[in-house]
Design a protein around this motif. Sequence first.
Motif, mmCIF file in Angstrom:
data_model
loop_
_atom_site.group_PDB
_atom_site.id
_atom_site.type_symbol
_atom_site.label_atom_id
_atom_site.label_comp_id
_atom_site.label_asym_id
_atom_site.label_seq_id
_atom_site.Cartn_x
_atom_site.Cartn_y
_atom_site.Cartn_z
ATOM 1 N N VAL A 10 47.646 -43.294 5.883
ATOM 2 C CA VAL A 10 47.547 -41.953 6.464
ATOM 3 C C VAL A 10 47.063 -42.034 7.913
ATOM 4 C CG1 VAL A 10 46.316 -39.743 6.337
ATOM 5 C CG2 VAL A 10 47.262 -40.766 4.264
ATOM 6 N N ILE A 13 49.662 -42.250 10.613
ATOM 7 C CA ILE A 13 50.293 -40.998 11.074
ATOM 8 C C ILE A 13 49.476 -40.434 12.234
ATOM 9 C CG2 ILE A 13 50.993 -38.660 10.408
ATOM 10 C CD1 ILE A 13 51.097 -39.637 7.499
ATOM 11 N N ASP A 17 50.633 -39.965 16.124
ATOM 12 C CA ASP A 17 50.517 -38.625 16.694
ATOM 13 C C ASP A 17 49.673 -38.653 17.972
ATOM 14 O OD1 ASP A 17 50.696 -35.745 16.714
ATOM 15 O OD2 ASP A 17 48.630 -35.708 15.976
ATOM 16 N N VAL A 119 45.682 -34.580 9.315
ATOM 17 C CA VAL A 119 45.520 -35.994 8.954
ATOM 18 C C VAL A 119 44.041 -36.302 8.713
ATOM 19 C CG1 VAL A 119 45.687 -38.356 9.833
ATOM 20 C CG2 VAL A 119 47.615 -36.803 10.094
#
Lengths: 137, 237
Positions: A10, A13, A17, A119
């Motif tokens: 996770v 991500i 980003d 997130v």
Amino acid sequence: MKLYVTAALVSLIGLADSIYLTVEHVTGRSVRCTIVAGCSEVLSSQYAVVAGVPLALIGAAAYFSVFSLATLATFGYRAAAILLTVLVLTMFLVSLWLIYLQAFVIHAFCQFCLLSAAVTTALTVIVLFARRAARLS
Amino acid sequence: MKRLLPFIIILIVLAVAVGSAWYATRTTPGSTTVVNQPSPASPNQPASTARPAPLVGLPGAEPAHTLGAANAPAHIEEFGDFQCPPCGMLHPILEKMHEEFGDKLRVTFREYPLPGHNHAVAAASAAEAAGMQKKFWEMHAHIYEHQADWKNRYDVAPIFEGYAKQIGLDVERWKRDLSSEQVAQRIFLDSRRGQSMGVKGTPTAFLNGREVPFETLMAPDKLRAVIQNEINASGSR
């Protein structure tokens, strides 16, 4: 251990980003304004920089640290698991502050900033579950 | 090996992260689109073959606010919103292009205030009302260059009035014009033209009727190249 693997995945991500946001910021080519106000307002606001460093870059460093600590925790490093919990909880508080800024001060939401908040929230939940699992075992 | 594995994974991710960031900052994502831009035409072939036809669109406010010669071979028509930060960034870029290309380039500004920006219409009106005294570009520059000073204020009217004074407008007339039908109509016509040409956000610019990709528009080197291409193409026509 599976929870730490999930946390590591996770965090990637979040890393991607925040790298995207850092590049947007550094190149100065902010995104186009569209019918709905959004990212350009947020990314060009005074809150996008902390002491000369783009906030997105700090975010990238934070997500990279989360990834590293979660990877180490997966391999059984207990100190990493504790540090990870502290880091993720701090990031969660920072995310809350940033959402507050977007909603009440800048009056514009940036979808990539919101993705980061999502997130971090997911990471918080995962890490808290992992701590509970560790305590129970 | 097992003991080293986590560190290897971490190093790989670090390398990928730094590498992709480095790659993205040195190559702008629009670089492929530049290839699709008109290349210098060969002498025997008109430049317009294989290119999309220029958009015509509904007429905007007349006379339009333009810089440069009316018969310039390259014409950039920008649809802008004064409260939009990237439009503010485009302002010095277009100013530079105007300086560099002189009479070879015509620059037109069209109003396209976005509904998400609370002061966009006020700013557009301030510029248009200045235009009634032939000082549109002066006001345009002031509003963009000081965007950060007014963008987050509650009441922008006194700020714009200050600009009106600074550029030497008849302030009383400017104030009357602000709320005039003529100013409102100009903003409406420009925006309607933008909508008819498919403008979804700002800044959107058309070079001789063809949309300039955003990344090209915001990068002076690429923008200069596509403008030069248009000028070259017109010379060989």
